[in-house]
Design a protein around this motif. Structure first.
Motif, PDB file in Angstrom:
ATOM      1  N   LEU A 236       0.810  -1.207   0.000  1.00 54.38           N
ATOM      2  CA  LEU A 236       0.000   0.000   0.000  1.00 54.38           C
ATOM      3  C   LEU A 236       0.848   1.263   0.000  1.00 54.38           C
ATOM      4  CD1 LEU A 236      -2.834   1.235   0.153  1.00 54.38           C
ATOM      5  CD2 LEU A 236      -2.694   1.074   2.638  1.00 54.38           C
ATOM      6  N   HIS A 237       2.000   1.196   0.685  1.00 52.17           N
ATOM      7  CA  HIS A 237       2.874   2.362   0.793  1.00 52.17           C
ATOM      8  C   HIS A 237       4.213   2.124   0.091  1.00 52.17           C
ATOM      9  CE1 HIS A 237       0.023   3.373   3.967  1.00 52.17           C
ATOM     10  NE2 HIS A 237       0.450   4.615   3.868  1.00 52.17           N
ATOM     11  N   GLY A 238       4.714   3.185  -0.529  1.00 54.43           N
ATOM     12  CA  GLY A 238       6.014   3.150  -1.174  1.00 54.43           C
ATOM     13  C   GLY A 238       6.851   4.314  -0.698  1.00 54.43           C
ATOM     14  N   PRO A 239       7.971   4.596  -1.335  1.00 55.04           N
ATOM     15  CA  PRO A 239       8.861   5.677  -0.895  1.00 55.04           C
ATOM     16  C   PRO A 239       8.270   7.069  -1.049  1.00 55.04           C
ATOM     17  CG  PRO A 239       9.581   4.765  -2.991  1.00 55.04           C
ATOM     18  CD  PRO A 239       8.511   3.853  -2.474  1.00 55.04           C
ATOM     19  N   ASP A 240       7.184   7.193  -1.810  1.00 55.03           N
ATOM     20  CA  ASP A 240       6.545   8.495  -1.994  1.00 55.03           C
ATOM     21  C   ASP A 240       5.189   8.543  -1.299  1.00 55.03           C
ATOM     22  OD1 ASP A 240       7.044  11.050  -3.059  1.00 55.03           O
ATOM     23  OD2 ASP A 240       5.589  10.728  -4.662  1.00 55.03           O
ATOM     24  N   GLY A 241       4.990   7.663  -0.312  1.00 53.92           N
ATOM     25  CA  GLY A 241       3.713   7.626   0.395  1.00 53.92           C
ATOM     26  C   GLY A 241       2.811   6.529  -0.147  1.00 53.92           C
ATOM     27  N   VAL A 242       1.498   6.747  -0.055  1.00 50.15           N
ATOM     28  CA  VAL A 242       0.549   5.764  -0.577  1.00 50.15           C
ATOM     29  C   VAL A 242       0.772   5.608  -2.076  1.00 50.15           C
ATOM     30  CG1 VAL A 242      -1.889   5.239  -0.951  1.00 50.15           C
ATOM     31  CG2 VAL A 242      -1.164   6.301   1.186  1.00 50.15           C
ATOM     32  N   ILE A 243       0.884   4.373  -2.527  1.00 50.78           N
ATOM     33  CA  ILE A 243       1.135   4.119  -3.947  1.00 50.78           C
ATOM     34  C   ILE A 243      -0.095   4.504  -4.751  1.00 50.78           C
ATOM     35  CG2 ILE A 243       1.647   2.352  -5.673  1.00 50.78           C
ATOM     36  CD1 ILE A 243       3.224   0.904  -3.508  1.00 50.78           C
ATOM     37  N   TYR A 244       0.099   5.377  -5.722  1.00 49.66           N
ATOM     38  CA  TYR A 244      -1.019   5.940  -6.476  1.00 49.66           C
ATOM     39  C   TYR A 244      -1.712   4.867  -7.315  1.00 49.66           C
ATOM     40  CZ  TYR A 244      -3.642   9.198  -9.365  1.00 49.66           C
ATOM     41  OH  TYR A 244      -4.652   9.875  -9.988  1.00 49.66           O
ATOM     42  N   PRO A 245      -3.046   4.768  -7.230  1.00 55.64           N
ATOM     43  CA  PRO A 245      -3.768   3.720  -7.949  1.00 55.64           C
ATOM     44  C   PRO A 245      -3.991   3.990  -9.429  1.00 55.64           C
ATOM     45  CG  PRO A 245      -5.292   5.051  -6.671  1.00 55.64           C
ATOM     46  CD  PRO A 245      -3.909   5.531  -6.311  1.00 55.64           C
ATOM     47  N   GLY A 246      -3.537   5.131  -9.933  1.00 55.57           N
ATOM     48  CA  GLY A 246      -3.634   5.384 -11.370  1.00 55.57           C
ATOM     49  C   GLY A 246      -4.934   5.999 -11.833  1.00 55.57           C
ATOM     50  N   THR A 247      -5.694   6.577 -10.938  1.00 52.52           N
ATOM     51  CA  THR A 247      -7.002   7.140 -11.275  1.00 52.52           C
ATOM     52  C   THR A 247      -6.934   8.129 -12.434  1.00 52.52           C
ATOM     53  OG1 THR A 247      -7.607   6.926  -8.939  1.00 52.52           O
ATOM     54  CG2 THR A 247      -9.033   8.287 -10.331  1.00 52.52           C
ATOM     55  N   CYS A 248      -6.093   9.124 -12.319  1.00 52.90           N
ATOM     56  CA  CYS A 248      -6.008  10.158 -13.358  1.00 52.90           C
ATOM     57  C   CYS A 248      -5.227   9.693 -14.581  1.00 52.90           C
ATOM     58  CB  CYS A 248      -5.382  11.427 -12.780  1.00 52.90           C
ATOM     59  SG  CYS A 248      -6.484  12.319 -11.659  1.00 52.90           S
ATOM     60  N   ARG A 249      -4.354   8.692 -14.410  1.00 53.08           N
ATOM     61  CA  ARG A 249      -3.641   8.156 -15.575  1.00 53.08           C
ATOM     62  C   ARG A 249      -4.633   7.601 -16.583  1.00 53.08           C
ATOM     63  NH1 ARG A 249      -0.689   4.335 -13.276  1.00 53.08           N
ATOM     64  NH2 ARG A 249      -2.226   2.717 -13.719  1.00 53.08           N
ATOM     65  N   GLU A 250      -5.600   6.847 -16.116  1.00 54.41           N
ATOM     66  CA  GLU A 250      -6.609   6.289 -17.013  1.00 54.41           C
ATOM     67  C   GLU A 250      -7.467   7.390 -17.610  1.00 54.41           C
ATOM     68  OE1 GLU A 250      -6.323   3.198 -17.714  1.00 54.41           O
ATOM     69  OE2 GLU A 250      -4.766   2.963 -16.202  1.00 54.41           O
ATOM     70  N   LYS A 251      -7.738   8.413 -16.830  1.00 62.34           N
ATOM     71  CA  LYS A 251      -8.593   9.505 -17.284  1.00 62.34           C
ATOM     72  C   LYS A 251      -7.962  10.290 -18.432  1.00 62.34           C
ATOM     73  CE  LYS A 251     -10.144  11.997 -13.953  1.00 62.34           C
ATOM     74  NZ  LYS A 251     -10.220  13.027 -12.889  1.00 62.34           N
ATOM     75  N   TRP A 252      -6.615  10.479 -18.368  1.00 58.50           N
ATOM     76  CA  TRP A 252      -5.938  11.331 -19.330  1.00 58.50           C
ATOM     77  C   TRP A 252      -5.257  10.566 -20.463  1.00 58.50           C
ATOM     78  CZ3 TRP A 252      -6.208  16.572 -19.458  1.00 58.50           C
ATOM     79  CH2 TRP A 252      -6.734  17.202 -18.331  1.00 58.50           C
ATOM     80  N   THR A 253      -5.341   9.249 -20.467  1.00 61.84           N
ATOM     81  CA  THR A 253      -4.628   8.457 -21.461  1.00 61.84           C
ATOM     82  C   THR A 253      -4.960   8.872 -22.886  1.00 61.84           C
ATOM     83  OG1 THR A 253      -4.460   6.549 -19.996  1.00 61.84           O
ATOM     84  CG2 THR A 253      -4.251   6.142 -22.359  1.00 61.84           C
ATOM     85  N   HIS A 254      -6.216   9.126 -23.156  1.00 59.64           N
ATOM     86  CA  HIS A 254      -6.636   9.391 -24.531  1.00 59.64           C
ATOM     87  C   HIS A 254      -6.892  10.869 -24.809  1.00 59.64           C
ATOM     88  CE1 HIS A 254      -6.920   5.100 -25.027  1.00 59.64           C
ATOM     89  NE2 HIS A 254      -7.751   5.008 -24.012  1.00 59.64           N
ATOM     90  N   GLN A 255      -6.447  11.738 -23.904  1.00 57.47           N
ATOM     91  CA  GLN A 255      -6.625  13.164 -24.111  1.00 57.47           C
ATOM     92  C   GLN A 255      -5.290  13.801 -24.472  1.00 57.47           C
ATOM     93  OE1 GLN A 255      -9.045  15.365 -21.418  1.00 57.47           O
ATOM     94  NE2 GLN A 255     -10.058  13.540 -20.577  1.00 57.47           N
ATOM     95  N   VAL A 256      -5.306  14.629 -25.493  1.00 55.10           N
ATOM     96  CA  VAL A 256      -4.088  15.286 -25.963  1.00 55.10           C
ATOM     97  C   VAL A 256      -4.052  16.716 -25.432  1.00 55.10           C
ATOM     98  CG1 VAL A 256      -2.781  16.034 -27.978  1.00 55.10           C
ATOM     99  CG2 VAL A 256      -4.050  13.869 -28.047  1.00 55.10           C
TER     100      VAL A 256
END
Length: 292
Positions: free
Chosen positions: A118-138
């Motif tokens: 659950l946690h990594g060196p930068d805190g809670v490991i990001y689940p990728g919510t916005c990555r999926e949201k912005w994948t197809h937006q230029v």
């Protein structure tokens, strides 16, 4: 490359014994190897940085017997250079905007896939919510007033074109005693680190981005720092590879802890160097306190 170390405190509170240990160790290593010791002020967090704490840093380190070249590099003066690096990574499709707050991230990460920490060196490991949201937006330009995250999967795919792999040389010891050449796997970076923030909202950069660019600009050959940053080194190696910089040798040292075993923080004024000075301690006393 000439043997060069650095000590890079943030002017957000008093230096304590842990800072003294790290600074003295870096200084001693440089002197022993006929090298150079540099001081850098990490003041990207302008909401917490104060001039009187910066002045105290200079005063405490001088009292300890340390010397360094002037002028001192201050991170806030380098904000345009951090922006250039972000633009470069953005143009390569390696960044995406993130509008999640801590509560959003904690909620989305509350049920991680089995086997993923659950946690990594930068805190809670990001689940990728916005990555999926912005994948197809230029986006033609970097959006304002949002955080910018590194797409770790895409970053590793780019780096994979180079057969040397991800690794760094450790001359100190990680928390588990690791030393020598440390190899980093894609699995570790994807699921143990994740999409880290490279520019925080309202700040314009992050520790990870600025420290990599500053170490490169100052030709740091040996990074001396606490074991608490050992796991973050993988992030820095990835950025070094993406931005074309060399990977320095790392020397992670044990942390100075209080009587209960808790590592020191800036709120631990009872361990502040200035307090020991006021009570009549000498620089040699401080060296003895930290085991040097």
């Amino acid at each position: 490359m000439k043997f060069t170390t650095r000590f890079a405190p943030s002017p957000t509170g008093p230096l304590h014994l842990g800072h003294a240990y790290s600074a003295l160790l870096a200084y001693d290593l440089a002197v022993r190897n006929s090298g150079t010791f540099l001081l850098r002020i990490e003041d990207i967090d302008q909401s917490r940085s104060r001039q009187h704490w910066e002045d105290q840093i200079y005063d405490d380190l001088t009292w300890l017997g340390l010397t360094w070249p002037r002028p001192v590099l201050r991170q806030f003066d380098r904000m345009p250079l951090y922006r250039q690096a972000l633009n470069r990574l953005w143009s390569q499709g390696l960044l995406y905007p993130c509008t999640c707050n801590r509560k959003d991230i904690a909620a989305a990460a509350s049920a991680p896939q089995e086997g993923f920490p659950l946690h990594g060196p930068d805190g809670v490991i990001y689940p990728g919510t916005c990555r999926e949201k912005w994948t197809h937006q230029v986006q033609s330009a970097i959006p304002e007033d949002v955080a910018l995250r590194l797409n770790m999967s895409e970053a590793l795919r780019r780096i994979a074109k180079d057969a040397t792999g991800l690794r760094f040389h450790e001359t100190g010891a990680g928390p588990d005693g690791a030393t020598g050449w440390i190899d980093l796997s894609d699995e570790q970076m994807l699921h143990g680190v994740g999409d880290v923030v490279l520019a925080r909202r309202g700040m314009g950069t992050s520790y990870h981005l600025s420290v990599v660019l500053d170490d490169a600009a100052q030709n740091i050959s040996h990074v001396v720092r606490g074991q608490d940053l050992f796991d973050a080194t993988g992030i820095h190696v990835v950025l070094q590879r993406l931005l074309g910089g060399e990977t320095p040798t790392y020397h992670h040292h044990p942390l100075i802890r209080d009587d209960t075993g808790k590592r020191l923080a800036k709120r631990d004024d009872a361990r502040a160097i200035a307090k020991y000075r006021a009570e009549g301690a000498t620089p040699e006393d401080v060296r003895a306190m930290v085991g040097l």
